[in-house]
Design a protein around this motif. Sequence first.
Motif, short mmCIF file in Angstrom:
data_model
loop_
_atom_site.label_atom_id
_atom_site.label_comp_id
_atom_site.label_asym_id
_atom_site.label_seq_id
_atom_site.Cartn_x
_atom_site.Cartn_y
_atom_site.Cartn_z
N GLU A 112 0.83 -1.19 0.00
CA GLU A 112 0.00 0.00 0.00
C GLU A 112 0.88 1.25 0.00
OE1 GLU A 112 -3.49 2.10 2.72
OE2 GLU A 112 -2.67 0.14 3.24
N CYS A 113 0.51 2.23 -0.81
CA CYS A 113 1.29 3.46 -0.90
C CYS A 113 0.78 4.47 0.13
CB CYS A 113 1.18 4.05 -2.31
SG CYS A 113 2.17 5.53 -2.56
N ALA A 114 1.65 4.85 1.06
CA ALA A 114 1.26 5.77 2.13
C ALA A 114 1.95 7.12 1.98
CB ALA A 114 1.61 5.15 3.48
N LEU A 115 2.29 7.50 0.77
CA LEU A 115 2.99 8.76 0.54
C LEU A 115 2.15 9.95 0.99
CD1 LEU A 115 4.65 8.37 -2.98
CD2 LEU A 115 5.81 8.58 -0.79
N ALA A 116 2.79 10.86 1.75
CA ALA A 116 2.15 12.11 2.15
C ALA A 116 2.74 13.29 1.37
CB ALA A 116 2.32 12.34 3.64
N THR A 117 3.99 13.15 0.93
CA THR A 117 4.66 14.19 0.14
C THR A 117 5.30 13.57 -1.09
OG1 THR A 117 5.14 15.56 2.09
CG2 THR A 117 6.49 15.92 0.14
N LEU A 118 5.04 14.16 -2.24
CA LEU A 118 5.61 13.67 -3.49
C LEU A 118 6.01 14.86 -4.36
CD1 LEU A 118 6.24 11.33 -5.45
CD2 LEU A 118 3.90 11.52 -6.31
N ASP A 119 7.30 14.95 -4.67
CA ASP A 119 7.83 16.04 -5.48
C ASP A 119 8.52 15.46 -6.70
OD1 ASP A 119 8.97 18.26 -6.60
OD2 ASP A 119 9.96 18.96 -4.78
N LEU A 120 7.88 15.62 -7.86
CA LEU A 120 8.42 15.11 -9.12
C LEU A 120 8.70 16.22 -10.12
CD1 LEU A 120 6.05 12.02 -9.70
CD2 LEU A 120 8.28 12.06 -8.58
N GLU A 121 8.85 17.43 -9.65
CA GLU A 121 9.05 18.57 -10.55
C GLU A 121 10.24 18.35 -11.48
OE1 GLU A 121 10.57 23.12 -10.11
OE2 GLU A 121 8.84 22.56 -8.88
N GLY A 122 9.99 18.55 -12.77
CA GLY A 122 11.06 18.48 -13.75
C GLY A 122 11.58 17.08 -14.03
N CYS A 123 10.88 16.05 -13.59
CA CYS A 123 11.31 14.66 -13.89
C CYS A 123 10.83 14.29 -15.29
CB CYS A 123 10.75 13.69 -12.85
SG CYS A 123 11.44 13.91 -11.20
N LEU A 124 11.61 14.64 -16.29
CA LEU A 124 11.20 14.47 -17.68
C LEU A 124 11.22 13.02 -18.13
CD1 LEU A 124 13.07 17.53 -19.25
CD2 LEU A 124 10.78 17.43 -18.25
N ASN A 125 11.75 12.15 -17.30
CA ASN A 125 11.87 10.74 -17.66
C ASN A 125 10.59 9.96 -17.39
OD1 ASN A 125 13.55 8.68 -18.72
ND2 ASN A 125 13.80 7.83 -16.67
N ILE A 126 9.62 10.60 -16.73
CA ILE A 126 8.40 9.90 -16.35
C ILE A 126 7.29 10.23 -17.34
CG2 ILE A 126 7.61 11.75 -14.80
CD1 ILE A 126 6.56 9.58 -12.93
N ASP A 127 6.50 9.21 -17.70
CA ASP A 127 5.43 9.42 -18.67
C ASP A 127 4.10 9.68 -17.96
OD1 ASP A 127 3.93 6.69 -18.39
OD2 ASP A 127 6.03 6.15 -18.69
N ARG A 128 3.12 10.11 -18.74
CA ARG A 128 1.81 10.50 -18.19
C ARG A 128 1.11 9.33 -17.49
NH1 ARG A 128 -1.72 13.51 -22.48
NH2 ARG A 128 0.21 14.71 -22.41
N ASP A 129 1.17 8.15 -18.07
CA ASP A 129 0.50 7.00 -17.48
C ASP A 129 1.11 6.63 -16.13
OD1 ASP A 129 -1.17 6.83 -19.65
OD2 ASP A 129 0.05 5.34 -20.71
N SER A 130 2.41 6.74 -16.02
CA SER A 130 3.08 6.41 -14.76
C SER A 130 2.70 7.40 -13.66
CB SER A 130 4.60 6.39 -14.95
OG SER A 130 4.99 5.37 -15.86
N ILE A 131 2.60 8.69 -14.02
CA ILE A 131 2.18 9.69 -13.04
C ILE A 131 0.77 9.40 -12.56
CG2 ILE A 131 1.79 12.15 -12.64
CD1 ILE A 131 3.76 12.73 -14.90
N SER A 132 -0.11 9.12 -13.51
CA SER A 132 -1.50 8.83 -13.16
C SER A 132 -1.60 7.62 -12.24
CB SER A 132 -2.32 8.59 -14.43
OG SER A 132 -2.27 9.72 -15.29
N GLN A 133 -0.84 6.59 -12.57
CA GLN A 133 -0.84 5.38 -11.76
C GLN A 133 -0.36 5.65 -10.34
OE1 GLN A 133 2.11 2.41 -12.79
NE2 GLN A 133 0.69 0.74 -12.37
N LEU A 134 0.68 6.48 -10.22
CA LEU A 134 1.27 6.74 -8.91
C LEU A 134 0.32 7.53 -8.01
CD1 LEU A 134 3.62 6.55 -6.98
CD2 LEU A 134 4.67 8.51 -8.12
N ILE A 135 -0.25 8.64 -8.52
CA ILE A 135 -1.11 9.45 -7.65
C ILE A 135 -2.46 8.78 -7.41
CG2 ILE A 135 0.02 11.55 -8.43
CD1 ILE A 135 -2.47 12.22 -10.05
N LYS A 136 -2.84 7.87 -8.28
CA LYS A 136 -4.07 7.11 -8.06
C LYS A 136 -3.93 6.19 -6.85
CE LYS A 136 -7.23 3.86 -10.32
NZ LYS A 136 -7.49 3.08 -11.57
N GLU A 137 -2.73 5.65 -6.68
CA GLU A 137 -2.49 4.72 -5.57
C GLU A 137 -2.01 5.44 -4.31
OE1 GLU A 137 -3.18 1.58 -5.71
OE2 GLU A 137 -3.73 1.62 -7.84
#
Length: 673
Positions: free
Chosen positions: A347-372
Amino acid sequence: MQKDQVYIVDGVLNKTVHNILRKVKVLLLPVEFVLGILVPSLPAKVFSVKETDLIEFNQLFHFEETSQMSVQQIQDSYSNDLAIRLSGHLRILDLAGCQQVTVAVLFHSLLQYLKQNSNNDVTLYEKLEAEIYSIFVHGSVTHSPMNQEFFTMTSLKNVCEINFQGCWRLDQNRLVHWLHVACPNLKVLNISQCPQLNVDILPQILKGCKYVEVLNASLNILRTQVELSSDRISMHIFNQDSCKYEGYLCSLTNLSFEGRNHLKDSDLYLLTRYCLNLSTINFGGCSQLTDKGLSIFLSSIRNLTKLQVPYTAFGRLSVNAVLGFSCEQHSDELWSDKIQSDFYTRECALATLDLEGCLNIDRDSISQLIKEAPLLENLNLGFLSLDDSTLLCFSGTSLNNLNLQETQVTEYGIAHILKWNQHLNSLNIRGCKKITSALAFKISDTIRKQDALNIGMAETSTLKCLAAGWGFTDSTFMALKPSLRHLQSFSLGLGSRISECVLSNLHEILPQLEDLSLVFQAISGSCMLDLLKHGQALKRLELCHCFVELSHEIIHVMPTALTSLRLERGIEWMTDADIELLVSKHQTLTSLYLTGCKNLTPRSLETISKSWQAMTYLTLKECGTMTLNGGGCLFVCKALKHLTLQHSGAGLDKDFVKCALVEVTANQLLKTN
C-alpha cells in the motif's frame, strides 16, 4: 520563576533577561545577525554590543593580520569569545550560519566543559586534554584505549540535535571524531550547505552516533532543467570497509541529499544495505542517479511517506518500485537476490511527493502513482507532461500544497481538485496555458453545489499561496475571492490579466498579503502607487518586466517593512540619490534585485555595501557603471550568499573571488598548527 517568564512589560524589556542577553557571545553569533546589529532595530539592540566587540569580530576575518597564528595562539587570543558554552543539560546546539566556527573551536569548547566538570582533578583533566588534542591533531585516538570513563567524562549525553548549517569551515574527519566523543546520543544532524562534507560522512557519523534519526546534507541548487544520466547503472568505486558499519543505520528515518549532484547509484547501493528504515527521502537535483538505480533503492524502502526527487531520472521503473509492482528482472550486480525476493505489492502511504522536472516519467506512470496515493498532502508535478486525465485519477482529500506549473491542465481538472481538497494552502497554476476564464464558472458552480452538511470552500478555505498565469482574469479572481481571505503570497505571471480596479483594492480583498509578485503585467503608474500606499504590510515585492511607467514617487510609498525587493525594467530613471533614499527608508532589506538602472554609478554600490551589510542576496544587471571601480567595497558584506553583477561597468577585478575568500576566511589560520 513565574515572574522571570514575563520578558516584556509595557514594551520594556525585563531587566533580568536584558542582563542575560548582554552576556551572549557576539563572535559566535551568525554572521548575518552580527552584521544586522548595525541596523537600529530589535532584537539586536538588546545585546548592547560594544564597538570593540565588532572590531574584534572584523579582526577574526582579517586574514593578513593573523595568518601566522597557531591554533594555540588563536585559542589563547579568543578563549573568552570563541568557546561555546557547553553544559550537561544542553539538548540542542544550533550553530547555523556561524561561519566562523571550526572543529578547533568545537574541541576547545569541549575542553572548557571538561575543565569545569573535572572537580579540580588536575591529573584527570590533563589526561583528558591530551586525549582530546591527540584526536584533534592526528584525527584518531591514541594507543591508550578509550574506556568507558573517558566517554562518560567527555560526552554531552543530553545533546540530541545539532545544526551546523552553513558551517563550511568544519573539517569532515575531525568533525566526525568530535561527534563520536561529544554526542553519542545524537538524533538530528543538520549539515546542509556544507559542500566540504561529502556522502562518505554518513557511515562515519553513524558508526559512533547510533541513534541518529535525521540527517540533512542538502545543498542549495537552482531548479532548472538538468542533463540526466543514461538508464545504465552508474558505478564508481566505493569503500568496501563501510560494510563493517552494518547495523548502525537502523535508526535513520529521514535523509536529505538534495543538490548533491555527484551522488552515484553505488551510493544508493550502500544506503540500500544499511538504511532500510527510511521514511523521508530527498534526492532533488541528483542528476547522476539513474531510473534503474533509484528503483533498486526504492524497492527496499518499506515505510516511505515523503519522497522528493525533482529534476532526477525518476521514471517508470521507480514508480513500480514505490508501488511494489513487479517489473522486469535486473541483471545488474546491484540487484541482490534478497531485494528481489522481498519485492512485493504494498500500500502506498505517501504524504509528500515532489516530481518537478522529472522528464523521464510518462503520463500513465504519473496517473498510476497518484491514483495509488490518496493520502498525499503535498504534491509537486510542475513542468511535467500531464493533463486533466491525470488529476482526475487522484481521489485524495487532504492536499495542502499543489504545484501544476507549466502543465497542460485546464480549469476542469483544477476544479476537481478544489472540490475535494477544501483545505488547500498553496496552489501554483502559473504557465498553464490551457486554463481559460471558464475556470471562474467551474469554481463558482463547485462552491454553490456544496450541500448543507458539507461546509463550502468559501467558508473553510485556508489558501495562503496562489501563483497564476495564463487564463487568470478578473472573473477567475473574483470567483476565488471568498477563498482568499488568508492569502499571504500572490504571484501573477505571463498570460494573466487582472484589471487595475482589482489591483487598487487588493489590500481589501487580501488583508493578510505579505508577498506580491507581478510579472509581465500592464499597470498604470497611478495604480501602482495606490497599490503600494495601501499595502504597507508587504515584506516582499517583485515588479518584473511590467508595462508600467513608474515615477520617483514609488520610492516614497514603498512599504517600510520590505525585506526583499525586485525591480526589473521600468526604472531607468533611478539615480544614486534614489538609492540613498531607498537605503534611508528600508534598513531591513536583505535581498535586492535591480535590472536596467542605467544612471547608477559606483557611488550607489558603495552606498549599498555600507548601508546594507547584512545583505544576503544582491543582483545588479545593466545598472550603469556601478562596477567601474571594481567591487572591493562589497567585502564588508560578509553575509552575502548570492552575488550577480552583470553589464554594470568595467566589471570586477580578476582576483575578486580570491580577495573575497581571503577577506572572510579564518579557516587557514588553523592549518598553521
